[in-house]
Design a protein around this motif. Structure first.
Motif, PDB file in Angstrom:
ATOM      1  N   VAL A 114       0.835  -1.204   0.000  1.00 20.66           N
ATOM      2  CA  VAL A 114       0.000   0.000   0.000  1.00 20.66           C
ATOM      3  C   VAL A 114       0.870   1.256   0.000  1.00 20.66           C
ATOM      4  O   VAL A 114       0.613   2.214  -0.738  1.00 20.66           O
ATOM      5  CB  VAL A 114      -0.954   0.008   1.219  1.00 20.66           C
ATOM      6  N   VAL A 115       1.926   1.248   0.808  1.00 24.74           N
ATOM      7  CA  VAL A 115       2.827   2.406   0.879  1.00 24.74           C
ATOM      8  C   VAL A 115       3.499   2.652  -0.471  1.00 24.74           C
ATOM      9  O   VAL A 115       3.591   3.794  -0.945  1.00 24.74           O
ATOM     10  CB  VAL A 115       3.880   2.198   1.982  1.00 24.74           C
ATOM     11  N   ILE A 116       3.969   1.592  -1.113  1.00 23.72           N
ATOM     12  CA  ILE A 116       4.635   1.746  -2.413  1.00 23.72           C
ATOM     13  C   ILE A 116       3.650   2.252  -3.466  1.00 23.72           C
ATOM     14  O   ILE A 116       3.933   3.212  -4.200  1.00 23.72           O
ATOM     15  CB  ILE A 116       5.268   0.416  -2.868  1.00 23.72           C
ATOM     16  N   PHE A 117       2.496   1.599  -3.571  1.00 19.67           N
ATOM     17  CA  PHE A 117       1.500   2.029  -4.557  1.00 19.67           C
ATOM     18  C   PHE A 117       1.085   3.480  -4.309  1.00 19.67           C
ATOM     19  O   PHE A 117       0.956   4.275  -5.253  1.00 19.67           O
ATOM     20  CB  PHE A 117       0.271   1.123  -4.507  1.00 19.67           C
ATOM     21  N   ALA A 118       0.866   3.832  -3.035  1.00 18.30           N
ATOM     22  CA  ALA A 118       0.460   5.202  -2.710  1.00 18.30           C
ATOM     23  C   ALA A 118       1.546   6.192  -3.102  1.00 18.30           C
ATOM     24  O   ALA A 118       1.263   7.279  -3.633  1.00 18.30           O
ATOM     25  CB  ALA A 118       0.153   5.318  -1.214  1.00 18.30           C
ATOM     26  N   GLY A 119       2.814   5.828  -2.860  1.00 19.25           N
ATOM     27  CA  GLY A 119       3.922   6.704  -3.241  1.00 19.25           C
ATOM     28  C   GLY A 119       3.977   6.945  -4.734  1.00 19.25           C
ATOM     29  O   GLY A 119       4.223   8.074  -5.193  1.00 19.25           O
ATOM     30  N   VAL A 120       3.731   5.889  -5.506  1.00 20.05           N
ATOM     31  CA  VAL A 120       3.731   6.015  -6.964  1.00 20.05           C
ATOM     32  C   VAL A 120       2.570   6.891  -7.427  1.00 20.05           C
ATOM     33  O   VAL A 120       2.729   7.760  -8.297  1.00 20.05           O
ATOM     34  CB  VAL A 120       3.663   4.625  -7.631  1.00 20.05           C
ATOM     35  N   VAL A 131      -4.654  12.088 -16.960  1.00 25.44           N
ATOM     36  CA  VAL A 131      -3.808  11.829 -15.796  1.00 25.44           C
ATOM     37  C   VAL A 131      -4.522  12.349 -14.557  1.00 25.44           C
ATOM     38  O   VAL A 131      -4.808  13.546 -14.443  1.00 25.44           O
ATOM     39  CB  VAL A 131      -2.425  12.492 -15.937  1.00 25.44           C
ATOM     40  N   ILE A 132      -4.817  11.431 -13.647  1.00 24.80           N
ATOM     41  CA  ILE A 132      -5.478  11.799 -12.390  1.00 24.80           C
ATOM     42  C   ILE A 132      -4.412  12.023 -11.325  1.00 24.80           C
ATOM     43  O   ILE A 132      -3.571  11.154 -11.087  1.00 24.80           O
ATOM     44  CB  ILE A 132      -6.447  10.698 -11.929  1.00 24.80           C
ATOM     45  N   GLU A 133      -4.433  13.189 -10.720  1.00 29.07           N
ATOM     46  CA  GLU A 133      -3.479  13.489  -9.653  1.00 29.07           C
ATOM     47  C   GLU A 133      -4.134  13.224  -8.300  1.00 29.07           C
ATOM     48  O   GLU A 133      -5.308  13.517  -8.093  1.00 29.07           O
ATOM     49  CB  GLU A 133      -3.021  14.954  -9.749  1.00 29.07           C
ATOM     50  N   TYR A 134      -3.358  12.653  -7.375  1.00 31.22           N
ATOM     51  CA  TYR A 134      -3.879  12.279  -6.064  1.00 31.22           C
ATOM     52  C   TYR A 134      -3.133  13.000  -4.955  1.00 31.22           C
ATOM     53  O   TYR A 134      -1.909  13.178  -5.023  1.00 31.22           O
ATOM     54  CB  TYR A 134      -3.715  10.770  -5.832  1.00 31.22           C
ATOM     55  N   GLY A 135      -3.865  13.368  -3.913  1.00 31.26           N
ATOM     56  CA  GLY A 135      -3.246  13.786  -2.671  1.00 31.26           C
ATOM     57  C   GLY A 135      -2.929  12.544  -1.854  1.00 31.26           C
ATOM     58  O   GLY A 135      -3.319  11.427  -2.220  1.00 31.26           O
ATOM     59  N   PRO A 136      -2.238  12.677  -0.737  1.00 29.45           N
ATOM     60  CA  PRO A 136      -1.834  11.511   0.072  1.00 29.45           C
ATOM     61  C   PRO A 136      -3.003  10.619   0.483  1.00 29.45           C
ATOM     62  O   PRO A 136      -2.908   9.393   0.404  1.00 29.45           O
ATOM     63  CB  PRO A 136      -1.167  12.153   1.290  1.00 29.45           C
ATOM     64  N   LEU A 137      -4.117  11.225   0.911  1.00 27.31           N
ATOM     65  CA  LEU A 137      -5.255  10.430   1.370  1.00 27.31           C
ATOM     66  C   LEU A 137      -5.900   9.664   0.223  1.00 27.31           C
ATOM     67  O   LEU A 137      -6.173   8.456   0.336  1.00 27.31           O
ATOM     68  CB  LEU A 137      -6.282  11.347   2.036  1.00 27.31           C
ATOM     69  N   THR A 171      -3.676   6.841  -0.941  1.00 32.23           N
ATOM     70  CA  THR A 171      -3.708   5.683  -0.055  1.00 32.23           C
ATOM     71  C   THR A 171      -4.936   4.829  -0.322  1.00 32.23           C
ATOM     72  O   THR A 171      -4.854   3.591  -0.384  1.00 32.23           O
ATOM     73  CB  THR A 171      -3.696   6.139   1.421  1.00 32.23           C
ATOM     74  N   GLY A 172      -6.079   5.472  -0.519  1.00 29.81           N
ATOM     75  CA  GLY A 172      -7.293   4.732  -0.837  1.00 29.81           C
ATOM     76  C   GLY A 172      -7.161   3.971  -2.135  1.00 29.81           C
ATOM     77  O   GLY A 172      -7.568   2.805  -2.238  1.00 29.81           O
ATOM     78  N   ARG A 173      -6.579   4.614  -3.147  1.00 30.22           N
ATOM     79  CA  ARG A 173      -6.373   3.952  -4.442  1.00 30.22           C
ATOM     80  C   ARG A 173      -5.367   2.818  -4.313  1.00 30.22           C
ATOM     81  O   ARG A 173      -5.497   1.784  -4.976  1.00 30.22           O
ATOM     82  CB  ARG A 173      -5.882   4.985  -5.464  1.00 30.22           C
ATOM     83  N   ALA A 174      -4.366   2.997  -3.433  1.00 28.66           N
ATOM     84  CA  ALA A 174      -3.350   1.960  -3.222  1.00 28.66           C
ATOM     85  C   ALA A 174      -3.958   0.732  -2.551  1.00 28.66           C
ATOM     86  O   ALA A 174      -3.612  -0.410  -2.887  1.00 28.66           O
ATOM     87  CB  ALA A 174      -2.204   2.515  -2.375  1.00 28.66           C
ATOM     88  N   VAL A 175      -4.865   0.960  -1.595  1.00 33.29           N
ATOM     89  CA  VAL A 175      -5.563  -0.161  -0.961  1.00 33.29           C
ATOM     90  C   VAL A 175      -6.379  -0.924  -2.005  1.00 33.29           C
ATOM     91  O   VAL A 175      -6.397  -2.165  -2.026  1.00 33.29           O
ATOM     92  CB  VAL A 175      -6.476   0.346   0.173  1.00 33.29           C
ATOM     93  N   GLU A 176      -7.033  -0.179  -2.889  1.00 39.73           N
ATOM     94  CA  GLU A 176      -7.813  -0.806  -3.961  1.00 39.73           C
ATOM     95  C   GLU A 176      -6.910  -1.620  -4.884  1.00 39.73           C
ATOM     96  O   GLU A 176      -7.249  -2.743  -5.272  1.00 39.73           O
ATOM     97  CB  GLU A 176      -8.539   0.276  -4.759  1.00 39.73           C
ATOM     98  N   GLN A 177      -5.752  -1.075  -5.229  1.00 44.02           N
ATOM     99  CA  GLN A 177      -4.813  -1.776  -6.105  1.00 44.02           C
ATOM    100  C   GLN A 177      -4.292  -3.050  -5.442  1.00 44.02           C
ATOM    101  O   GLN A 177      -4.154  -4.089  -6.091  1.00 44.02           O
ATOM    102  CB  GLN A 177      -3.638  -0.855  -6.446  1.00 44.02           C
ATOM    103  N   THR A 178      -4.016  -2.968  -4.143  1.00 46.93           N
ATOM    104  CA  THR A 178      -3.568  -4.151  -3.410  1.00 46.93           C
ATOM    105  C   THR A 178      -4.653  -5.216  -3.413  1.00 46.93           C
ATOM    106  O   THR A 178      -4.375  -6.412  -3.581  1.00 46.93           O
ATOM    107  CB  THR A 178      -3.199  -3.771  -1.953  1.00 46.93           C
TER     108      THR A 178
END
Length: 377
Positions: A130-136, A243-249, A252-259
């Motif tokens: 989640v941390v890696i995906f969110a960072g990307v 291109v969709i730009e994301y803030g940290p929150l 993180t939600g998108r990263a959880v979904e990707q995981t």
């Protein structure tokens, strides 16, 4: 000189990326066990990345030996009262412990604490992903390509079903489709399984059932994979990409979904193997992971990080399988203990660990055989 140059290229291009991916994944897995064990007051004797002879090591003020070992195919944390790296209880040592030593023995801790320590390893793998995906996502955003069909290949499943150029995929089996990559993801894991496509054709919404064909394709690096294909092509241009730009929150939600997507795809594939709908020859072992790591590293460090996230999810998930020797096996024993109100007998646990060891060794040999066969092919 050519042989030396070739060896150096193999070392830098394949072995180094592979060791990076595996070391990061294993370190965070064991760190999860370690952190929760310390929180529960468990004595930690050894923290090892790798197995076998120690290459580098140091002992901290708590008496934990941190070490890097010679065989980089896993790792372990050995607790007070453990007989070996698989956390099998050493009953002889436990019986000889003083009262103060018994307070930090892992196997004498309350059931919920032992379960928390064991589960923390796989959980750390999921958190790392989640941390890696969110960072990307925060760094690069996410590119969304319109899920439009620009060309239908002749004699394909899509043509047979009635798909036409210009159709836009709205949903597949009720799952909303936002990007053409979503179509590729779902279809590739659904070979020979009917899928209901909801299409938009010039404003008219309708459903078509398409059965993806199973084909062997090159992933672009020379690795052959059997995947589902329906025969549609999207010819992207810059106007199709958002291109969709994301803030940290949001990231993180998108990263959880990707995981969650990685977990779902993996479990779906395993489930299809168990019911005979998929071949097990695509299961990968260390040889193929090493090759893929080298291939992905050519695309850049961020791509290698994303692969690390995927491997981390896979390692976390596999460790939760109810196989003795793995974390899931320990959790299964604890579940039985919770029902019986007492642990399984020493003999039962010993038999379970032996069966688990045999299963793990079989899976490792089988996956390595698949790797070699795929490379030869």
């Amino acid at each position: 000189m050519e042989l030396i140059a070739g060896s150096g290229s193999f070392l830098l291009g394949t072995i180094v990326p592979f060791l990076f991916v595996l070391t990061v994944v294993v370190f965070f897995h064991e760190l999860g066990h370690f952190a929760v064990a310390r929180w529960c007051g468990v004595g930690v004797r050894t923290f090892s990345v790798g197995f076998g002879p120690e290459l580098l090591g140091a002992t901290d003020k708590h008496g934990t030996r941190w070490k890097l070992s010679a065989i980089p195919l896993g790792g372990y944390v050995k607790f007070a009262g453990d007989e070996n790296a698989a956390s099998v209880p050493d009953n002889a040592e436990l019986a000889k412990m003083s009262e103060s030593e018994r307070e930090e023995a892992f196997h004498l801790k309350p059931l919920w604490q032992r379960a928390a320590v064991v589960f923390a390893g796989p959980l750390a793998n999921f958190i790392l992903a989640v941390v890696i995906f969110a960072g990307v996502f925060v760094t690069l955003g996410e590119s969304i390509t319109v899920p439009r069909v620009d060309r239908v290949q002749e004699a394909s499943a899509a043509e047979a079903a009635g798909v036409e150029s210009g159709d836009i995929v709205v949903a597949i089996d009720g799952e909303p489709i936002e990007a053409f990559a979503d179509v590729q993801r779902i279809v590739s894991f659904s070979a020979e399984r009917p899928l209901v496509f909801t299409l938009d054709r010039a404003g008219t919404i309708f459903d078509l059932t398409i059965v993806p064909e199973r084909r062997e394709v090159d992933d672009g690096f020379g690795n052959m994979q059997r995947v589902g294909i329906i025969g549609v092509v999207h010819e992207a241009n810059e106007n199709d990409v958002t291109v969709i730009e994301y803030g940290p929150l949001e990231a993180t939600g998108r990263a959880v979904e990707q995981t969650g997507i990685v977990i779902t795809q993996s479990l779906t594939y395993i489930g299809r193997i168990l019911v005979g709908q998929e071949s097990a020859d695509q299961l990968s072992g260390p040889v193929r992971v090493a090759k893929i790591s080298g291939d992905v590293a050519t695309l850049g460090f961020l791509a290698l990080l994303q692969l690390t996230a995927v491997i981390s999810v896979s390692i976390g998930m596999v460790n939760l399988f109810p196989i003795p020797m793995l974390d899931g096996g320990h959790l299964a024993f604890y579940a039985i203990e919770a029902v019986r109100r007492k642990p399984l007998s020493e003999r039962s646990q010993e038999i379970g660990f032996r069966i688990g060891l045999a299963m793990v060794m079989f899976l490792m040999v089988f996956a390595t055989w698949n790797d070699i066969a795929n490379l030869m092919r």
